[in-house]
Design a protein around this motif. Structure first.
Motif, short mmCIF file in Angstrom:
data_model
loop_
_atom_site.label_atom_id
_atom_site.label_comp_id
_atom_site.label_asym_id
_atom_site.label_seq_id
_atom_site.Cartn_x
_atom_site.Cartn_y
_atom_site.Cartn_z
N ASP A 181 0.82 -1.21 0.00
CA ASP A 181 0.00 0.00 0.00
C ASP A 181 0.86 1.26 0.00
OD1 ASP A 181 -2.55 0.95 -0.23
OD2 ASP A 181 -3.01 0.90 1.90
N THR A 232 3.45 5.32 3.01
CA THR A 232 2.29 4.50 2.67
C THR A 232 1.04 5.37 2.64
OG1 THR A 232 1.87 3.91 4.98
CG2 THR A 232 3.38 2.50 3.75
N LYS A 279 -2.51 -8.52 -3.15
CA LYS A 279 -2.45 -7.30 -2.35
C LYS A 279 -3.87 -6.76 -2.18
CE LYS A 279 2.17 -5.70 -3.71
NZ LYS A 279 2.96 -4.55 -4.23
N SER A 282 -6.11 -3.57 0.20
CA SER A 282 -6.18 -2.55 1.23
C SER A 282 -7.58 -1.96 1.23
CB SER A 282 -5.14 -1.45 0.99
OG SER A 282 -5.42 -0.72 -0.18
N SER A 313 -10.07 1.13 3.40
CA SER A 313 -10.07 2.24 4.34
C SER A 313 -11.48 2.80 4.45
CB SER A 313 -9.10 3.33 3.88
OG SER A 313 -8.98 4.34 4.86
N ARG A 346 -7.36 2.05 8.23
CA ARG A 346 -6.88 1.47 6.97
C ARG A 346 -6.18 0.16 7.28
NH1 ARG A 346 -6.31 4.11 2.21
NH2 ARG A 346 -5.47 2.81 0.54
N SER A 392 -4.14 -3.11 5.34
CA SER A 392 -3.46 -3.51 4.11
C SER A 392 -2.78 -4.85 4.34
CB SER A 392 -2.40 -2.47 3.71
OG SER A 392 -2.93 -1.16 3.72
N THR A 393 -2.75 -5.66 3.29
CA THR A 393 -2.08 -6.95 3.40
C THR A 393 -1.49 -7.35 2.06
OG1 THR A 393 -2.33 -9.24 4.18
CG2 THR A 393 -4.12 -8.33 2.88
#
Length: 808
Positions: free
Chosen positions: A132, A160, A184, A186, A188, A199, A201-202
């Motif tokens: 991210d 980020t 990926k 993310s 929010s 937020r 993210s992974t």
């Protein structure tokens, strides 16, 4: 050099903005295509910053497949990244930053690595996947008057994406050959109020290895990375904002392997060089071509690491200035396993240094809010770091014959049928074990500040000052036992692994500063000149010390290394023409370093690790450019390059390269044998005038993208075709340049083709990296001995795949 930012400009011009939330946050953009950065601890246009800086946006990183710092160097010609494994990693800018070779816990890095404003104290902890990321700023040259930790060679600043008060989602999946898979995501959103947002993210990356171990069937150099990151943003008031961040990263690859690349002649007796030693065992590597990508290593391999931390950042606008506090804790847990003899013989069965690093830092900063006449930034920085390392090295059944001298033997025979030397008795070294307990405690304190004073319209003076204190202490204890577990060792055993115990300390204050004069010739033409006088902190040796002249114990005079003293000069120009469709940024630099911290060896033939010492003087000088051309919305082109002349100006007592090593020492003025000829070897070598390792004279990146509007999949978007190329000329892969460890220059090409629909936040593209399957080495090393064996780590072969990204 330039905020030229070829790729960042490319990103802005070719990636239409998604609906409100997914777009790059407004605070990162200025008007007329400019990009806002925080390099000087405030938001401003990159073109207006009188610093050599390049910026790459998150979308451009995705398009180029640059998901970590290693990939980033293909886009940034002045950046060098080397890693034989995460712990033994170096990030250099313009050839400066960290000594080339195995990592020593007791020294500083010259290139600062920052994640959302938090200094990361171990280079190994920089090897995580980008998750991210909004942008990456690469600053070149000393930055100590702007950043908390002193950075004498430059800084990498990763930012980020922040939590958004408009719900948004970003998802991306990539698949490719070698069973490549990268996910990926993310998301929010606000939490029940317009004052609090979250937020998450992974990222997951996996790929089969590119090297096959024919002994075990394992594929090596595989990817197995997991990352998660969470952020809470609380707008306590219109003037006060607090952000709490936490992240966790796990990497568990089978890497990092080096194996047979070539053989060179040393000054050892012929029966003690690699060819004769291999023949004595009847050993042949599985291939003499390293690009067959096969090995037969017989020791366990692993590079597992955990990286994580938490930080709290507060920004308080008090009217004329903004107060910032960054409080952070981070850790790095490294659990390796290596085969340090690099071949399929049981010579060194264990060689590893598991490490646990913890750090806490506190930065307090004040920055003015945009006076036209006088801006300022000032700060206080506190940093404390501890490292605990539990090293071990174990010799195997083949060690005696491989490492000890058996005397005269018949060519092609083991020489042990009737001989009674220690070399012919496997039990002499089999099971010989060194257990090393290493501790390191590092405390830093700094007060720093910088002014931006407009002397006259368009003319600005930027002086900066830094007061710095560093204190380092450590302990190195090596306990050596033989195969029976006894600490009573023979002379042969002591010559391979010797017990040591010492506790070095270092502390010092220094004052450094810089001054920049800049002039705006026109609104889009800016000139600047900079002088900086700065210091890289001294250090302590924590990888073992050489023996003293009498060979009765370690040389305690080598426990510490002096600080590097840096004088840096730079001039630059940042220019835009044709309604900013053309950007050209230029920089010329000259950096002199006295007491350069270099890796040297101690002359003991069987010692694997070197230690640190001060070279007399090094110099890095050259010029760089960033250029981009945007003739229309349909075509974007860029080019960046660096010419770097990085040399040892004076290093008269350097370690010798392998072709001048391995023989008996040339004492009392005796004449050494010619290079590569058995006989006497010089005690030290004068390498003044030679290249610094790891830096190419010429490095280039270039490419562009063309697109055509189209309607597809029920929407209006564009088809596009992109190309990213890079080139670097020959460079040395050994602290003292060797005939055998120069790496030839190479060029890499990456292409992509796809369709994007900005209105619907859709981007789908196919990609090929290393299109022409270029065979090249990332690094070359010598086997300890010196036996003449050169081992290498090949770069990635051609890979290809497909990426689908969606945001809303």
């Amino acid at each position: 050099m330039s905020p030229m930012l070829p790729l960042a400009i490319l990103l802005q011009s070719t990636t239409p903005a998604p609906p409100p939330a997914p777009a790059t946050p407004p605070e990162t953009r200025a008007t007329d295509g400019d990009i806002l950065v925080t390099a000087r601890r405030r938001e401003e246009s990159a073109q207006d910053v009188p610093i050599a800086i390049s910026v790459i946006g998150g979308e451009a990183l995705t398009q180029a497949g640059a998901f970590n710092v290693n990939r980033l160097q293909q886009l940034q010609p002045a950046l060098q990244f080397y890693s034989s494994n995460p712990r033994n990693t170096a990030i250099n800018i313009r050839g400066l930053g960290a000594p080339f070779g195995l990592t020593n816990d007791g020294i500083e890095q010259g290139v600062g690595f920052y994640l959302d404003g938090v200094y990361v104290g171990r280079v190994g902890a920089s090897t995580f996947d980008f998750v991210d990321v909004e942008r990456v700023e690469v600053l070149r040259g000393p930055q100590g008057t702007l950043y908390g930790k002193n950075t004498t060679a430059g800084a990498i600043n990763i930012s980020t994406r922040k939590p958004s008060f408009t719900p948004e989602f970003r998802g991306e999946v990539s698949v490719g050959n070698y069973d490549y898979l990268q996910l990926k995501a993310s998301a929010s959103a606000p939490i029940a109020t317009d004052r609090l947002a979250v937020r998450l993210s992974t990222s997951l990356s996996s790929r089969k290895g590119t090297v096959l171990n024919v002994r075990t069937g394992d594929d090596l150099h595989r990817l197995e990375n997991y990352s998660v990151r969470g952020q809470l943003l609380w707008k306590a008031s219109d003037a006060l904002e607090l952000q709490l961040t936490g992240d966790f990263n796990l990497q568990n690859p089978k890497c990092c392997v080096q194996f047979y690349a070539r053989v060179g002649a040393t000054q050892r007796p012929l029966n003690r060089q690699y060819a004769a030693l291999a023949a004595a065992f009847g050993y042949t590597p599985p291939s003499f071509d390293p690009f067959d990508r096969v090995t037969d290593l017989d020791a366990e391999l692993n590079s597992r690491q955990e990286i994580g931390g938490a930080s709290l950042t507060a920004n308080w606008d008090v009217g004329p200035a903004t107060l910032t506090s960054v409080t952070a804790w981070r850790y790095w847990d490294w659990l390796p396993a290596n085969d340090r003899d690099f071949i399929g013989l049981s010579i060194t069965t264990v060689s590893q240094n598991p490490s646990q690093q913890k750090q806490v830092s506190q930065e307090l900063r004040i920055a003015s809010n945009g006076s036209n006449t006088l801006d300022y930034t000032a700060g206080i920085f506190l940093f404390h770091q501890t490292i605990d390392t539990q090293g071990s090295q174990v010799q195997g059944a083949a060690a005696s014959r491989y490492l000890l001298n058996p005397g005269n033997v018949a060519p092609g025979s083991s020489g042990c049928a009737t001989a009674t030397t220690a070399a012919c008795n496997p039990a002499v070294l089999n099971g010989l074990t060194s257990r090393n307990t290493i501790s390191f405690d590092n405390t830093s304190f700094a007060v720093f500040g910088k002014l931006n004073w407009q002397i006259a319209p368009g003319l600005r003076l930027n002086p900066g000052l830094r007061l710095n204190y560093d204190r380092k202490s450590g302990s190195y204890v090596a306990v050596v036992t033989n195969g029976a577990g006894s600490t009573t060792l023979s002379a042969d055993q002591l010559g391979v692994l010797a017990p040591q115990s010492y506790a070095p300390e270092f502390s010092d204050w220094n004052v450094s500063g810089d001054v920049t004069l800049s002039y705006d010739v026109q609104p889009d033409i800016h000139l600047y000149a900079t002088y900086a006088r700065t210091f890289k902190s001294g250090g302590i040796n924590l990888s073992g010390l050489p023996l003293n002249a009498a060979n009765t114990g370690v040389d305690l005079t080598t426990q510490t290394v002096k600080p590097e003293r840096v004088n840096h000069y730079e001039v630059g120009a940042k220019m835009q023409f044709l309604d900013r469709r053309v950007t050209l940024n230029l920089a010329g630099f000259w950096t002199d370093i006295d007491d350069y911290q270099a890796t040297v060896n101690n002359g003991q033939l069987t010692v694997i690790r070197g230690y640190l010492a001060n070279a007399g003087k090094v110099r890095s000088r050259g010029f760089e450019w960033d250029a981009s051309y945007r003739p229309s919305a349909r075509l974007r082109l860029y080019s960046s390059g660096a010419y770097t002349d990085a040399t040892y100006v004076k290093f008269v007592n350097a370690p010798c390269p392998p072709e001048l090593s391995g023989g008996n020492p040339a004492l009392n003025g005796a004449t050494p044998a010619p290079a590569g000829t058995p006989g006497l070897s010089p005690l030290v070598c004068d390498i003044s005038g030679q290249w610094l390792p790891g830096i190419s004279r010429w490095s280039l990146s270039f490419g562009g993208e063309v697109n055509l509007p189209a309607r597809a999949l029920g929407g209006a978007g564009e088809f596009y075709l992109g190309y990213d190329g890079s080139y670097r000329s020959k460079f040395s892969s050994n602290p003292s340049r060797s005939l055998y460890t120069d790496i030839d220059g190479y060029a890499l090409s990456n292409v992509r083709a796809g369709y994007r629909d900005t209105a619907r936040g859709l981007n789908a593209f196919a990609w090929v990296r290393n299109v022409f399957d270029k065979q090249y080495f990332e690094l070359l090393s010598t086997q300890s001995g010196p036996t003449g064996l050169i081992v290498g780590q090949p770069g990635d072969p051609r890979t290809y795949g497909f990426t689908l990204a969606k945001s809303f």
